[in-house]
Each structure stands twice: as C-alpha cells, then as structure tokens.
Write a protein that holds these residues in place. Structure first.
Motif, PDB file in Angstrom:
ATOM      1  N   ALA A 106     -14.173  -6.234   2.988  1.00  9.82           N
ATOM      2  CA  ALA A 106     -13.291  -6.868   2.343  1.00  9.82           C
ATOM      3  C   ALA A 106     -13.100  -6.488   0.902  1.00  9.82           C
ATOM      4  N   ILE A 107     -15.065  -6.146   0.158  1.00  9.99           N
ATOM      5  CA  ILE A 107     -14.770  -5.472  -0.948  1.00  9.99           C
ATOM      6  C   ILE A 107     -14.080  -4.052  -1.096  1.00  9.99           C
ATOM      7  N   ILE A 108     -14.289  -4.018   0.546  1.00  9.02           N
ATOM      8  CA  ILE A 108     -13.340  -1.905   0.085  1.00  9.02           C
ATOM      9  C   ILE A 108     -12.212  -2.223   0.098  1.00  9.02           C
ATOM     10  N   GLY A 109     -11.080  -3.411   0.957  1.00 11.37           N
ATOM     11  CA  GLY A 109      -9.701  -3.644   0.956  1.00 11.37           C
ATOM     12  C   GLY A 109      -9.623  -4.119  -0.288  1.00 11.37           C
ATOM     13  N   VAL A 110     -10.378  -4.585  -0.754  1.00 11.99           N
ATOM     14  CA  VAL A 110     -10.020  -5.226  -2.820  1.00 11.99           C
ATOM     15  C   VAL A 110      -9.889  -3.971  -3.739  1.00 11.99           C
ATOM     16  N   ILE A 111     -11.076  -3.441  -3.374  1.00 13.42           N
ATOM     17  CA  ILE A 111     -11.339  -1.483  -4.576  1.00 13.42           C
ATOM     18  C   ILE A 111      -9.924  -0.035  -3.870  1.00 13.42           C
ATOM     19  N   ALA A 112      -9.602  -0.793  -2.264  1.00 12.89           N
ATOM     20  CA  ALA A 112      -8.636   0.193  -2.257  1.00 12.89           C
ATOM     21  C   ALA A 112      -6.843  -0.708  -2.760  1.00 12.89           C
ATOM     22  N   ILE A 113      -6.676  -1.509  -2.318  1.00 14.16           N
ATOM     23  CA  ILE A 113      -5.827  -2.274  -2.979  1.00 14.16           C
ATOM     24  C   ILE A 113      -5.623  -2.184  -5.122  1.00 14.16           C
ATOM     25  N   ARG A 114      -6.645  -2.344  -5.101  1.00 24.56           N
ATOM     26  CA  ARG A 114      -6.608  -2.060  -6.911  1.00 24.56           C
ATOM     27  C   ARG A 114      -6.684  -0.502  -6.944  1.00 24.56           C
ATOM     28  N   SER A 115      -7.364  -0.028  -6.312  1.00 24.77           N
ATOM     29  CA  SER A 115      -7.002   1.250  -6.546  1.00 24.77           C
ATOM     30  C   SER A 115      -5.884   2.006  -6.184  1.00 24.77           C
ATOM     31  N   LEU A 116      -4.918   1.574  -5.591  1.00 21.46           N
ATOM     32  CA  LEU A 116      -3.702   1.855  -5.777  1.00 21.46           C
ATOM     33  C   LEU A 116      -3.055   1.198  -6.941  1.00 21.46           C
ATOM     34  N   ALA A 117      -3.124   0.312  -7.186  1.00 18.66           N
ATOM     35  CA  ALA A 117      -2.012  -0.208  -8.084  1.00 18.66           C
ATOM     36  C   ALA A 117      -2.494   1.010  -9.252  1.00 18.66           C
ATOM     37  N   TYR A 118      -4.722   0.797  -9.245  1.00 18.52           N
ATOM     38  CA  TYR A 118      -4.012   2.147 -10.714  1.00 18.52           C
ATOM     39  C   TYR A 118      -3.632   3.479 -10.239  1.00 18.52           C
ATOM     40  N   THR A 119      -4.497   3.929  -9.513  1.00 20.80           N
ATOM     41  CA  THR A 119      -3.432   5.714  -9.389  1.00 20.80           C
ATOM     42  C   THR A 119      -1.773   5.545  -9.482  1.00 20.80           C
ATOM     43  N   GLY A 120      -1.446   4.691  -8.885  1.00 23.62           N
ATOM     44  CA  GLY A 120      -0.208   4.530  -9.060  1.00 23.62           C
ATOM     45  C   GLY A 120       0.699   4.421 -10.155  1.00 23.62           C
ATOM     46  N   LEU A 121      -0.114   3.480 -11.141  1.00 22.35           N
ATOM     47  CA  LEU A 121       0.304   3.311 -11.968  1.00 22.35           C
ATOM     48  C   LEU A 121       0.264   4.338 -13.654  1.00 22.35           C
ATOM     49  N   LEU A 122      -0.648   5.346 -13.571  1.00 21.27           N
ATOM     50  CA  LEU A 122      -0.967   6.345 -14.591  1.00 21.27           C
ATOM     51  C   LEU A 122      -0.403   7.684 -13.731  1.00 21.27           C
ATOM     52  N   THR A 123       0.321   7.274 -12.175  1.00 18.77           N
ATOM     53  CA  THR A 123       1.188   8.768 -11.589  1.00 18.77           C
ATOM     54  C   THR A 123       1.973   8.181 -11.881  1.00 18.77           C
ATOM     55  N   MET A 124       3.133   6.959 -12.309  1.00 19.58           N
ATOM     56  CA  MET A 124       4.414   6.348 -12.133  1.00 19.58           C
ATOM     57  C   MET A 124       4.955   6.462 -13.675  1.00 19.58           C
TER      58      MET A 124
ATOM     59  N   LEU B  47       0.698  -5.224  -6.306  1.00 21.58           N
ATOM     60  CA  LEU B  47      -0.785  -5.302  -5.718  1.00 21.58           C
ATOM     61  C   LEU B  47      -1.824  -5.983  -5.663  1.00 21.58           C
ATOM     62  N   PRO B  48      -2.567  -6.624  -7.273  1.00 19.19           N
ATOM     63  CA  PRO B  48      -3.220  -7.285  -7.722  1.00 19.19           C
ATOM     64  C   PRO B  48      -3.069  -8.253  -7.189  1.00 19.19           C
ATOM     65  N   ILE B  49      -2.448  -8.773  -6.636  1.00 19.02           N
ATOM     66  CA  ILE B  49      -2.501 -10.226  -6.338  1.00 19.02           C
ATOM     67  C   ILE B  49      -2.612 -10.104  -4.639  1.00 19.02           C
ATOM     68  N   VAL B  50      -2.661  -8.947  -4.288  1.00 20.95           N
ATOM     69  CA  VAL B  50      -2.640  -8.828  -3.116  1.00 20.95           C
ATOM     70  C   VAL B  50      -4.858  -8.354  -3.023  1.00 20.95           C
ATOM     71  N   ALA B  51      -4.631  -8.062  -3.686  1.00 21.25           N
ATOM     72  CA  ALA B  51      -6.145  -7.395  -3.668  1.00 21.25           C
ATOM     73  C   ALA B  51      -6.882  -8.955  -3.235  1.00 21.25           C
ATOM     74  N   GLY B  52      -6.125  -9.859  -4.524  1.00 21.38           N
ATOM     75  CA  GLY B  52      -7.218 -11.103  -5.010  1.00 21.38           C
ATOM     76  C   GLY B  52      -7.088 -12.283  -4.107  1.00 21.38           C
ATOM     77  N   LEU B  53      -5.833 -11.706  -3.103  1.00 18.01           N
ATOM     78  CA  LEU B  53      -6.192 -12.596  -1.654  1.00 18.01           C
ATOM     79  C   LEU B  53      -6.791 -12.029  -0.976  1.00 18.01           C
ATOM     80  N   ILE B  54      -7.140 -10.977  -1.167  1.00 11.87           N
ATOM     81  CA  ILE B  54      -8.259 -10.538  -0.106  1.00 11.87           C
ATOM     82  C   ILE B  54      -9.635 -10.648  -0.196  1.00 11.87           C
ATOM     83  N   ALA B  55      -9.878 -10.877  -1.978  1.00  7.31           N
ATOM     84  CA  ALA B  55     -11.390 -10.952  -2.147  1.00  7.31           C
ATOM     85  C   ALA B  55     -11.756 -12.306  -1.789  1.00  7.31           C
ATOM     86  N   LEU B  56     -10.752 -13.442  -1.429  1.00  3.02           N
ATOM     87  CA  LEU B  56     -11.099 -14.649  -0.653  1.00  3.02           C
ATOM     88  C   LEU B  56     -12.379 -14.583   0.688  1.00  3.02           C
ATOM     89  N   GLY B  57     -11.920 -13.416   0.868  1.00  5.20           N
ATOM     90  CA  GLY B  57     -13.008 -13.472   2.201  1.00  5.20           C
ATOM     91  C   GLY B  57     -14.028 -12.053   1.756  1.00  5.20           C
TER      92      GLY B  57
END
Length: 398
Positions: free
Chosen positions: A213-231, A370-380
């Motif tokens: 669950a923690i890795i899933g949260v960080i992966a989705i958050r990282s995708l949002a973060y890195t993606g925004l810094l790129t796009m 993506l952040p709201i998706v990560a938040g839902l994963i964090a429920l686990g």
C-alpha cells in the motif's frame, strides 16, 4: 534521554543542507527542457519524458540495493562520493548534442543520488534521538527546498548563458562533497547486529500488505509529481509563458510543497500517518484543478496549496515504511524514496505519449487526477496510533 538517544543537531544540519543541494541537482534536467525544445525542434514530449525517466529510474531503483547493502555495513563515503558523482555527470549534460548520449549521462547521474539518500536518511534517523518524525521531516523539507531552487536558479542561468553554463554547476557539488568528507558522521552509526538476508525477507513478508500500500501510494504520487515537473514547463512554453515566469510558478509549487512536508510531519505525529496521507492526497486534486481553471493571484494560490498538499506526506510515507520494518531502516528508505518513486518515474513515459497523442492539456488533466487515486490506495495502509499518543502511553507506563 541517555547519551545514545541525544540529538546531534550539527550533523543533522550538515546532512540536511547536503540534501538540499542533492535534490537541487535532482530537479536539474526538467529545467533544461524548454531550452532543448528550442535547440532541437524534434524534441517531443515523449523524448522529454524518456530523458527524465532515465535519471529517475537509476536514482530510484538502485536505492533499495544500496539500502540493503548499507543495512549490512554503513558506508559514510556514499554521501559525498554520490553527491560529487551526480554533480559532475549533470554539469556535462549541457555540452552534449546527441540525444541518446544525453540520456546515458542522465542515467549515470541518477546513481549519485541513489547512493546518497539511503545512507543520509538513515544517519538522520539514528542521530535524531526521540525526535525522528520532526527531524526527518526537516531533512526531507531541505531536499524539497533544494528541488524548488532548481527553476529559480537554473532557468535564469540558462537563459543568460545557454546550456553550456551547466559546466559551472559542478562547483557547489564539489564544495558540499568536501564538507561531507570532513563533517559527516565518521563512526558506523548503523549499530547493532546485521540481520541475515533470510531475516530481511521474513520481515518484508510480514509487512508485505502494508508495504504494498505504501509503495503504491508513493508510486502514484511520484508519477503525478515527476509528470508535472516534466509537462508543466512544456505546457507553459506552449502557452507562451516566459521561462522566468514559468520557473517562478514551479518554484512556488515546490517551495509550498517543502513547507507542506514540515507541516505534514507535525500533523501525522498528532493525528496519525494514515489520516495525513489520505487527507492530503485527496485534497490536492481539487487544488490542482483550481489552479488550472482560474487566473492571476487566485490561480497561483491554488498551485501553492496543491503543492503543499501533494508533498505533505513525503517524509511521512518514509517514516511509515521504517515503522513497518523497523530493523531495516535503510532498506525502507530505499524502497520508499527510491524504488516506489522509480515506478512512478518509469510511468512518466506513458504521460509523454498521452501528451504527444492528445495534447499537453490532456496529459496534465490525467496527472491532476492521480493524487486522489493515491489517497484511495492509502486507505489500505495499517492504522497505527499517532506518535503523540504512543509517547504519552510510554510516559504513563514508565
């Protein structure tokens, strides 16, 4: 508090400042993108994503390997050699004309931060006594501030002198590497017996559900973060926003994120890790849309709030993983600050394809969700008592 639990603020300060420079270099390549687009018209969003992913993948996926090694035998030289290696590799990127050679140097540079982070974060954890959450949040915040300095310093530098100016950026890395060589903790702070691999595997298996669950949260958050810094730099360029103004907007988002990380550390101590992670991630999505669909000062305020919400859980997820596998702190740091972030970094290529196929606005729209998706994963995640409650219970018990 006994001597072994005393807080060594001076050494934590040196490591935190070093982290600020290290993450300044980690946000180096996205600042080159608007200039690469001008110099090379064939430089597509997908190529930009591949370049950023090359750095992110090596800087991330190698961290658990370094972390496992460091749990067995701490190597203080990793912090200064890693910093210097990354500074040298990135300082040469502006001189490279071949795209795939540039990708290669970016990947090599990532190994430097992969070596730095597990050792440095574990040093801070051990040196922090009974104030681990707050001081690790401060350490992470310094890194986020360094990230925020990237566009503020590099864009004006490249604007004035071109990408050849990258060569002078090796100087701060060299200076900080020298400081670390002399002042980083000299003893092997990873004290205690070294668990064999079989014990490490059992530890991971027992905490596997929470770690997933923690890795899933960080992966989705990282995708949002890195993606925004790129796009976002490419989007601002397409909207004819000046490089300087675009750099200021990115700095505001990242600086707010650094502040949010400190506040998040305090909130998680009072109300629990899971509550902070879920709440902040779910909140950041509407804040990002508020930035996109408003103008002027209100838009900037929404961007700052979105950055603060997105990154307020940054250090908290690291601590949550270290609490899940407390006997393997460097490995936990590598898994969270490294491996999970690498999964997100790898997926940025998909965001680049979306941008090339349906446009930058479509790609950014996906990133905002993506952040709201990560938040839902964090429920686990596992619900643990807040650190404040645990300390209060310990005092009553004693």
């Amino acid at each position: 508090m006994n001597r072994n639990q005393s807080v060594q603020y001076s050494k934590i300060g040196i490591l935190s400042i070093s982290h600020m420079l290290n993450d300044f270099y980690s946000n180096y390549l996205p600042q080159m993108l608007p200039f690469l687009v001008v110099l090379h018209p064939e430089f597509t969003a997908t190529r930009a994503a591949i370049l950023i992913s090359a750095f992110t993948i090596t800087s991330s996926f190698f961290q658990p390997l370094f972390g496992f090694f460091l749990d067995r035998a701490g190597k203080r030289w990793f912090v200064y050699v890693g910093t210097l290696w990354m500074a040298v590799m990135l300082s040469l990127t502006g001189l490279i004309q071949n795209y795939w050679l540039l990708v290669t140097f970016s990947a090599l540079a990532g190994l430097g931060t992969a070596a730095f982070h597990p050792q440095a974060s574990t040093m801070v954890n051990v040196l922090s006594g009974d104030h681990k959450a707050v001081l690790l949040s401060g350490f992470v915040a310094f890194g986020n501030f360094g990230f925020a300095l990237g566009p503020l310093i590099l864009i004006p530098l490249f604007q004035a002198y071109g990408l050849e100016a990258t060569v002078i950026t090796v100087i701060p890395g060299l200076l900080v590497a020298i400081i670390l060589a002399f002042f980083a903790p000299k003893n092997n702070i990873l004290s205690g017996s070294t668990p064999p691999l079989s014990v490490v595997i059992r530890s991971l298996q027992s905490a596997s559900r929470e770690l997933v669950a923690i890795i899933g949260v960080i992966a989705i958050r990282s995708l949002a973060y890195t993606g925004l810094l790129t796009m976002l730099p490419l989007y601002f360029k397409s909207e004819n926003v000046s490089n300087i103004v675009a750099g200021h907007l990115l700095t505001i988002m990242l600086a707010a994120g650094a502040i949010g990380g400190i506040i998040g550390g305090f909130i998680s101590d009072y109300y629990g890790r899971k509550r902070l992670i879920v709440g902040s991630l779910v909140l950041s999505t509407p804040m990002f849309f508020g930035f996109f669909y408003t103008q002027g000062l209100l838009s900037t305020i929404f961007l700052a709030l979105a950055g603060a919400a997105l990154l307020s859980s940054f250090s908290v997820t690291v601590i949550a993983a270290q609490e899940a596998i407390p006997n393997n702190k460097a490995l936990a740091a590598g898994l969270t600050m490294g491996f999970a972030g690498g999964i997100g970094g790898l997926a940025v290529v998909l965001i680049g394809r979306i941008a090339d196929t349906w446009g930058l606005s479509a790609a950014i729209f996906v990133l905002f969700l993506l952040p709201i998706v990560a938040g839902l994963i964090a429920l686990g995640m596992k619900s643990r008592p807040a650190a404040r409650f645990q300390r209060s219970l310990a005092v009553k018990t004693n």
